[in-house]
Design a protein around this motif. Structure first.
Motif, PDB file in Angstrom:
ATOM      1  N   GLN A 152      -2.440  -9.326  -7.099  1.00 28.49           N
ATOM      2  CA  GLN A 152      -3.115  -8.438  -6.273  1.00 28.49           C
ATOM      3  C   GLN A 152      -3.792  -9.440  -5.116  1.00 28.49           C
ATOM      4  O   GLN A 152      -3.720  -9.180  -4.178  1.00 28.49           O
ATOM      5  CB  GLN A 152      -3.790  -7.501  -7.072  1.00 28.49           C
ATOM      6  N   TRP A 182       0.473  -3.617  -1.646  1.00 28.10           N
ATOM      7  CA  TRP A 182       0.748  -2.630  -2.810  1.00 28.10           C
ATOM      8  C   TRP A 182       0.942  -3.641  -3.904  1.00 28.10           C
ATOM      9  O   TRP A 182       1.239  -4.817  -3.843  1.00 28.10           O
ATOM     10  CB  TRP A 182       2.249  -1.873  -2.508  1.00 28.10           C
ATOM     11  N   TYR A 184       2.794  -2.984  -8.018  1.00 26.37           N
ATOM     12  CA  TYR A 184       3.794  -2.302  -8.714  1.00 26.37           C
ATOM     13  C   TYR A 184       4.021  -2.780 -10.048  1.00 26.37           C
ATOM     14  O   TYR A 184       4.005  -3.991 -10.182  1.00 26.37           O
ATOM     15  CB  TYR A 184       5.199  -2.211  -7.858  1.00 26.37           C
ATOM     16  N   ALA A 190       4.222   2.660 -11.734  1.00 26.59           N
ATOM     17  CA  ALA A 190       2.898   3.056 -11.186  1.00 26.59           C
ATOM     18  C   ALA A 190       2.782   2.049  -9.975  1.00 26.59           C
ATOM     19  O   ALA A 190       2.955   0.898  -9.803  1.00 26.59           O
ATOM     20  CB  ALA A 190       1.478   2.947 -11.861  1.00 26.59           C
ATOM     21  N   SER A 192      -0.003   0.962  -6.853  1.00 30.45           N
ATOM     22  CA  SER A 192      -1.427   1.208  -6.084  1.00 30.45           C
ATOM     23  C   SER A 192      -1.498   0.250  -4.953  1.00 30.45           C
ATOM     24  O   SER A 192      -0.556  -0.503  -4.470  1.00 30.45           O
ATOM     25  CB  SER A 192      -2.696   0.577  -7.365  1.00 30.45           C
ATOM     26  N   ARG A 195      -7.445  -1.266  -1.125  1.00 26.58           N
ATOM     27  CA  ARG A 195      -8.479  -0.474  -0.487  1.00 26.58           C
ATOM     28  C   ARG A 195      -9.574  -1.288   0.078  1.00 26.58           C
ATOM     29  O   ARG A 195     -10.342  -1.589  -0.624  1.00 26.58           O
ATOM     30  CB  ARG A 195      -8.962   0.618  -1.403  1.00 26.58           C
ATOM     31  N   PHE A 203      -8.222  -2.151  -5.730  1.00 25.55           N
ATOM     32  CA  PHE A 203      -6.548  -1.320  -5.449  1.00 25.55           C
ATOM     33  C   PHE A 203      -6.892  -0.161  -6.222  1.00 25.55           C
ATOM     34  O   PHE A 203      -7.678   0.128  -7.235  1.00 25.55           O
ATOM     35  CB  PHE A 203      -5.570  -2.361  -6.301  1.00 25.55           C
ATOM     36  N   GLY A 204      -6.157   0.889  -5.584  1.00 26.14           N
ATOM     37  CA  GLY A 204      -6.437   2.365  -6.251  1.00 26.14           C
ATOM     38  C   GLY A 204      -4.987   2.998  -5.966  1.00 26.14           C
ATOM     39  O   GLY A 204      -3.922   2.505  -5.270  1.00 26.14           O
ATOM     40  N   PRO A 205      -4.861   4.280  -6.459  1.00 23.76           N
ATOM     41  CA  PRO A 205      -3.626   4.965  -6.494  1.00 23.76           C
ATOM     42  C   PRO A 205      -3.336   5.336  -5.030  1.00 23.76           C
ATOM     43  O   PRO A 205      -4.038   5.357  -4.044  1.00 23.76           O
ATOM     44  CB  PRO A 205      -3.983   6.473  -7.101  1.00 23.76           C
TER      45      PRO A 205
END
Length: 206
Positions: A152, A182, A184, A190, A192, A195, A203-205
């Motif tokens: 990330q 992003w 993955y 999933a 995320s 942000r 990181f979020g959905p």
């Protein structure tokens, strides 16, 4: 290999000539107008069109080992990565660029674990130039199997590198380009998104 060949042989009949899709494929001969430049890892487990549901003509893709965005060349020596980014932004006019990192990334994992890459000198040189600038320094015992935190951080760092590209800087100043990081998960599917308003590495959905 056989299954890939079989599918390639039948693709024109089973997909392109299908009445539901034939008009869309015919339209592609007039050109392309993708909305997004999608920068992802070369890892075979990451399939951008599958993840996003994109159809032909919707994603302009750049895939590199470790989804690395190399520094913009300052010696006038062309690179494939710089050419792809420049073409996407200045010619195709993409409105967004996504840098997508993924779990269990071999490239980022090799760096944070300090793996011996002497047998693959090209890989070692590529990663030494790009990843160590950003990968968090942690002991091997603290690194999670999916190297999520490092991946990330690395994806977010590629956005900073992108901002140094003249074409990207230009479009950002004009307010007509968005940059996104992003993450993955290859084992769950999933996705995320970074942000920045919630924290540097939040990181979020989607």
């Amino acid at each position: 290999m056989k299954s890939l060949i079989d599918n390639a042989r039948s693709f024109a009949v089973t997909h392109v000539a299908d009445p539901q899709h034939i008009k869309a494929f015919r339209a592609l001969e007039a050109g392309q107008s993708p909305e997004v430049l999608f920068i992802s890892c070369s890892d075979s487990r990451v399939v951008p069109a599958l993840i996003t549901g994109a159809r032909p003509g919707e994603l302009f893709e750049l895939r590199t080992a470790g989804n690395v965005v190399p520094l913009y060349p300052d010696d006038n020596r062309p690179t494939g990565e710089a050419a792809t980014i420049e073409y996407a932004v200045r010619v195709l006019g993409v409105r967004d660029i996504v840098v997508c990192g993924h779990s269990h990334c071999g490239a980022v994992g090799a760096v944070v674990r300090s793996d011996d890459l002497s047998a693959v000198p090209a890989v070692r040189g590529w990663l030494e130039e790009a990843v160590p600038r950003h990968a968090p320094v942690r002991s091997v015992t603290e690194v999670s199997p999916d190297v999520a935190e490092a991946v990330q951080a690395h994806a977010v760092a590629q956005l900073e590198t992108l901002r140094s590209y003249p074409c990207v800087k230009e479009r950002l100043e004009e307010g007509i380009l968005g940059l996104h990081a992003w993450y993955y998960e290859v084992h769950t599917g999933a996705v995320s998104v970074h942000r920045p308003e919630e924290g540097h590495l939040s990181f979020g959905p989607l």
